[in-house]
Design a protein around this motif. Structure first.
Motif, PDB file in Angstrom:
ATOM      1  N   HIS A 132       0.830  -1.198   0.000  1.00 39.89           N
ATOM      2  CA  HIS A 132       0.000   0.000   0.000  1.00 39.89           C
ATOM      3  C   HIS A 132       0.870   1.255   0.000  1.00 39.89           C
ATOM      4  CE1 HIS A 132      -2.571  -3.161   1.792  1.00 39.89           C
ATOM      5  NE2 HIS A 132      -3.535  -2.563   1.133  1.00 39.89           N
ATOM      6  N   ILE A 133       0.272   2.358  -0.425  1.00 42.82           N
ATOM      7  CA  ILE A 133       0.922   3.660  -0.392  1.00 42.82           C
ATOM      8  C   ILE A 133      -0.027   4.643   0.283  1.00 42.82           C
ATOM      9  CG2 ILE A 133       1.791   5.605  -1.754  1.00 42.82           C
ATOM     10  CD1 ILE A 133       2.628   3.580  -3.892  1.00 42.82           C
ATOM     11  N   ALA A 134       0.435   5.295   1.336  1.00 39.33           N
ATOM     12  CA  ALA A 134      -0.313   6.379   1.965  1.00 39.33           C
ATOM     13  C   ALA A 134       0.169   7.697   1.362  1.00 39.33           C
ATOM     14  CB  ALA A 134      -0.103   6.370   3.480  1.00 39.33           C
ATOM     15  N   PHE A 135      -0.710   8.665   1.286  1.00 42.12           N
ATOM     16  CA  PHE A 135      -0.352   9.980   0.753  1.00 42.12           C
ATOM     17  C   PHE A 135      -1.373  10.991   1.227  1.00 42.12           C
ATOM     18  CE2 PHE A 135      -3.329   8.123  -2.180  1.00 42.12           C
ATOM     19  CZ  PHE A 135      -4.041   9.163  -2.748  1.00 42.12           C
ATOM     20  N   HIS A 136      -1.079  12.272   0.991  1.00 41.48           N
ATOM     21  CA  HIS A 136      -2.090  13.287   1.284  1.00 41.48           C
ATOM     22  C   HIS A 136      -2.597  13.896  -0.014  1.00 41.48           C
ATOM     23  CE1 HIS A 136       1.526  16.181   1.700  1.00 41.48           C
ATOM     24  NE2 HIS A 136       0.886  16.575   0.609  1.00 41.48           N
ATOM     25  N   SER A 137      -3.826  14.394   0.050  1.00 42.09           N
ATOM     26  CA  SER A 137      -4.459  14.984  -1.122  1.00 42.09           C
ATOM     27  C   SER A 137      -5.442  16.060  -0.687  1.00 42.09           C
ATOM     28  CB  SER A 137      -5.192  13.916  -1.937  1.00 42.09           C
ATOM     29  OG  SER A 137      -5.932  14.495  -3.010  1.00 42.09           O
ATOM     30  N   THR A 138      -5.608  17.069  -1.541  1.00 39.53           N
ATOM     31  CA  THR A 138      -6.567  18.136  -1.275  1.00 39.53           C
ATOM     32  C   THR A 138      -7.905  17.881  -1.963  1.00 39.53           C
ATOM     33  OG1 THR A 138      -5.752  19.442  -3.156  1.00 39.53           O
ATOM     34  CG2 THR A 138      -4.754  19.857  -0.989  1.00 39.53           C
ATOM     35  N   ARG A 139      -8.164  16.643  -2.398  1.00 38.17           N
ATOM     36  CA  ARG A 139      -9.403  16.354  -3.118  1.00 38.17           C
ATOM     37  C   ARG A 139     -10.647  16.519  -2.255  1.00 38.17           C
ATOM     38  NH1 ARG A 139      -8.414  10.527  -5.176  1.00 38.17           N
ATOM     39  NH2 ARG A 139      -6.301  11.375  -5.374  1.00 38.17           N
ATOM     40  N   ASP A 140     -10.466  16.597  -0.932  1.00 43.31           N
ATOM     41  CA  ASP A 140     -11.583  16.794  -0.019  1.00 43.31           C
ATOM     42  C   ASP A 140     -11.735  18.267   0.371  1.00 43.31           C
ATOM     43  OD1 ASP A 140     -13.737  15.709   1.493  1.00 43.31           O
ATOM     44  OD2 ASP A 140     -12.529  15.827   3.309  1.00 43.31           O
ATOM     45  N   GLY A 141     -10.994  19.142  -0.326  1.00 44.34           N
ATOM     46  CA  GLY A 141     -11.039  20.568  -0.033  1.00 44.34           C
ATOM     47  C   GLY A 141      -9.897  21.038   0.829  1.00 44.34           C
ATOM     48  N   VAL A 142      -9.476  20.203   1.754  1.00 43.36           N
ATOM     49  CA  VAL A 142      -8.282  20.457   2.563  1.00 43.36           C
ATOM     50  C   VAL A 142      -7.412  19.207   2.482  1.00 43.36           C
ATOM     51  CG1 VAL A 142      -9.380  22.093   4.138  1.00 43.36           C
ATOM     52  CG2 VAL A 142      -9.461  19.646   4.649  1.00 43.36           C
ATOM     53  N   GLY A 143      -6.232  19.271   3.046  1.00 39.79           N
ATOM     54  CA  GLY A 143      -5.353  18.113   3.006  1.00 39.79           C
ATOM     55  C   GLY A 143      -5.861  16.984   3.879  1.00 39.79           C
ATOM     56  N   GLN A 144      -6.046  15.807   3.298  1.00 43.38           N
ATOM     57  CA  GLN A 144      -6.466  14.620   4.030  1.00 43.38           C
ATOM     58  C   GLN A 144      -5.521  13.471   3.695  1.00 43.38           C
ATOM     59  OE1 GLN A 144      -8.666  14.962   6.281  1.00 43.38           O
ATOM     60  NE2 GLN A 144     -10.204  16.452   5.623  1.00 43.38           N
ATOM     61  N   ILE A 145      -5.452  12.504   4.603  1.00 45.44           N
ATOM     62  CA  ILE A 145      -4.600  11.334   4.405  1.00 45.44           C
ATOM     63  C   ILE A 145      -5.419  10.226   3.741  1.00 45.44           C
ATOM     64  CG2 ILE A 145      -3.068   9.648   5.482  1.00 45.44           C
ATOM     65  CD1 ILE A 145      -2.152  12.566   5.776  1.00 45.44           C
ATOM     66  N   PHE A 146      -4.853   9.631   2.693  1.00 48.76           N
ATOM     67  CA  PHE A 146      -5.474   8.525   1.965  1.00 48.76           C
ATOM     68  C   PHE A 146      -4.495   7.355   1.911  1.00 48.76           C
ATOM     69  CE2 PHE A 146      -7.575  12.313   0.560  1.00 48.76           C
ATOM     70  CZ  PHE A 146      -8.877  11.952   0.219  1.00 48.76           C
ATOM     71  N   VAL A 147      -5.015   6.186   1.629  1.00 50.14           N
ATOM     72  CA  VAL A 147      -4.190   5.017   1.378  1.00 50.14           C
ATOM     73  C   VAL A 147      -4.762   4.287   0.173  1.00 50.14           C
ATOM     74  CG1 VAL A 147      -5.483   3.494   2.947  1.00 50.14           C
ATOM     75  CG2 VAL A 147      -3.080   3.008   2.440  1.00 50.14           C
ATOM     76  N   MET A 148      -3.902   3.678  -0.616  1.00 53.25           N
ATOM     77  CA  MET A 148      -4.338   2.936  -1.799  1.00 53.25           C
ATOM     78  C   MET A 148      -3.422   1.747  -2.005  1.00 53.25           C
ATOM     79  SD  MET A 148      -2.967   5.469  -4.844  1.00 53.25           S
ATOM     80  CE  MET A 148      -1.265   6.070  -4.839  1.00 53.25           C
ATOM     81  N   ASN A 149      -3.872   0.805  -2.830  1.00 53.17           N
ATOM     82  CA  ASN A 149      -3.013  -0.289  -3.246  1.00 53.17           C
ATOM     83  C   ASN A 149      -1.911   0.256  -4.153  1.00 53.17           C
ATOM     84  OD1 ASN A 149      -4.763  -2.122  -1.945  1.00 53.17           O
ATOM     85  ND2 ASN A 149      -6.051  -2.281  -3.775  1.00 53.17           N
ATOM     86  N   VAL A 150      -0.851  -0.517  -4.331  1.00 57.86           N
ATOM     87  CA  VAL A 150       0.274  -0.036  -5.114  1.00 57.86           C
ATOM     88  C   VAL A 150      -0.024   0.071  -6.605  1.00 57.86           C
ATOM     89  CG1 VAL A 150       2.030  -0.791  -3.485  1.00 57.86           C
ATOM     90  CG2 VAL A 150       1.249  -2.373  -5.256  1.00 57.86           C
ATOM     91  N   ASP A 151      -1.182  -0.432  -7.044  1.00 55.64           N
ATOM     92  CA  ASP A 151      -1.570  -0.220  -8.435  1.00 55.64           C
ATOM     93  C   ASP A 151      -2.559   0.930  -8.574  1.00 55.64           C
ATOM     94  OD1 ASP A 151      -3.853  -1.310  -7.350  1.00 55.64           O
ATOM     95  OD2 ASP A 151      -3.988  -2.993  -8.762  1.00 55.64           O
TER      96      ASP A 151
END
Length: 323
Positions: A95-114
């Motif tokens: 898995h890869i964790a990352f942050h993204s502003t897709r929720d309007g502010v920075g949030q932490i997400f996780v996804m599979n490596v694909d």
């Protein structure tokens, strides 16, 4: 000279790798080259494993990608009109964790490596950045501005059990776990300039590792533990511009690995699983790109040639790979 506030804005943009305003196996490159090929024609000899990073997708968005450690097999994992940054591997490499502003502010997400199986871990009205998995895979450290300044937090890997570790009116950010899981290293300006600190995973035992007291506007950031836990690589402008340094884990024997002139920013060093190389980002080529070098600073090889604002914050998958 830059002010304390402007320096932190620089760090928030460059060292953390998030640009404000805007998820298989390695396959053929999906980004278009701008001003040159995606990768150098001379990949780093003996480089193994996989590197994830955040970079310009050609449309002005910051997306998460992966590539082989020799610069081949670039694959873009996220496809969003919002910015994604600071990708971090789970210890099992799944898995890869990352942050993204897709929720309007920075949030932490996780996804599979694909890039599949996207899950949002934080849900609040504040910025949550720079996730870092614990070595046992059970927790994720990150930083958040939810109490008015940046503080370090941990949570369980499923997003539950959030715990605030630092409590002050300064900027604490960029947490990184030691290989044995007994320490969290981070950046802070609590003593007047940005320095590198370490603490226990419960927030106790805070110890300052770098100290350039009396030298105006010196910034020590981006700590990274060597796989054996004996050394820390980091970035600093203590020589006048941002260079990569290495020191013992107790803060002694600081040694510069890169040497460039004014205007060059070498930052965010990250070790290879076997400890023989360091990946980092640098604007020595104009835009920021991903480079690798031997652990002694020799053999620098440029891996990416992205356009736009470039490529940032490389993270080497830390599962041991054959040499």
């Amino acid at each position: 000279m830059p002010t304390r506030i402007s320096i932190f804005r620089l760090l928030s943009t460059l060292a953390v790798g998030l640009f404000f305003g805007a998820c298989g196996e390695p396959a053929a490159p999906v980004r278009s080259a701008v001003g040159g090929p995606l990768f150098s024609n001379v990949p780093g000899a003996g480089l193994n494993g996989t590197i994830t990073f955040s970079g310009d997708d050609g449309n002005g968005n910051s997306e998460i990608s992966i590539m082989n450690a020799d610069g081949t097999g670039l694959t873009q994992l996220t496809h969003s009109p919002f910015n994604g940054g600071n990708p971090n591997w789970s210890p099992d490499g799944q898995h890869i964790a990352f942050h993204s502003t897709r929720d309007g502010v920075g949030q932490i997400f996780v996804m599979n490596v694909d890039g599949t199986g996207l899950i949002q871990l934080t849900h609040n009205a504040f910025n949550n950045f720079a996730p870092a998995w614990s070595p046992n895979g059970q927790q994720i450290a990150f930083y958040s501005d939810r109490d008015g300044d940046n503080e370090i937090f941990t949570m369980d890997a499923d997003g539950t059990g959030e715990t605030q570790l630092t409590h002050n009116t300064f900027n604490d950010y960029g947490p990184v776990w030691s290989p044995d899981g007994k320490q969290i290293t981070f950046n802070s300006d609590r003593n007047g300039s940005f320095a590198i600190f370490t603490m226990h995973p419960d927030g106790t035992g805070v110890t300052q590792l770098t100290n350039t007291a009396g030298v105006a506007n010196v910034v020590d950031i981006d700590p990274a533990w060597s796989p054996d836990g004996r050394e820390l690589a980091f970035s600093s402008n203590r020589d006048g511009d941002f260079e990569i340094f290495v020191m013992n884990a107790n803060g002694t024997a600081v040694t510069a690995l890169t040497h460039h002139g004014a205007g060059v920013f070498d930052g965010f060093p990250r070790w290879s699983p076997n400890g023989t190389h360091l990946a980092f980002h640098s604007n020595r080529d104009g835009a920021f790109q991903i480079f690798v070098m031997n652990a002694d600073g020799t053999g620098v090889t440029q891996l990416t040639h992205a356009g736009g604002f470039g490529d940032f914050v490389p993270e080497w998958e830390m599962r041991i790979v054959p040499r």
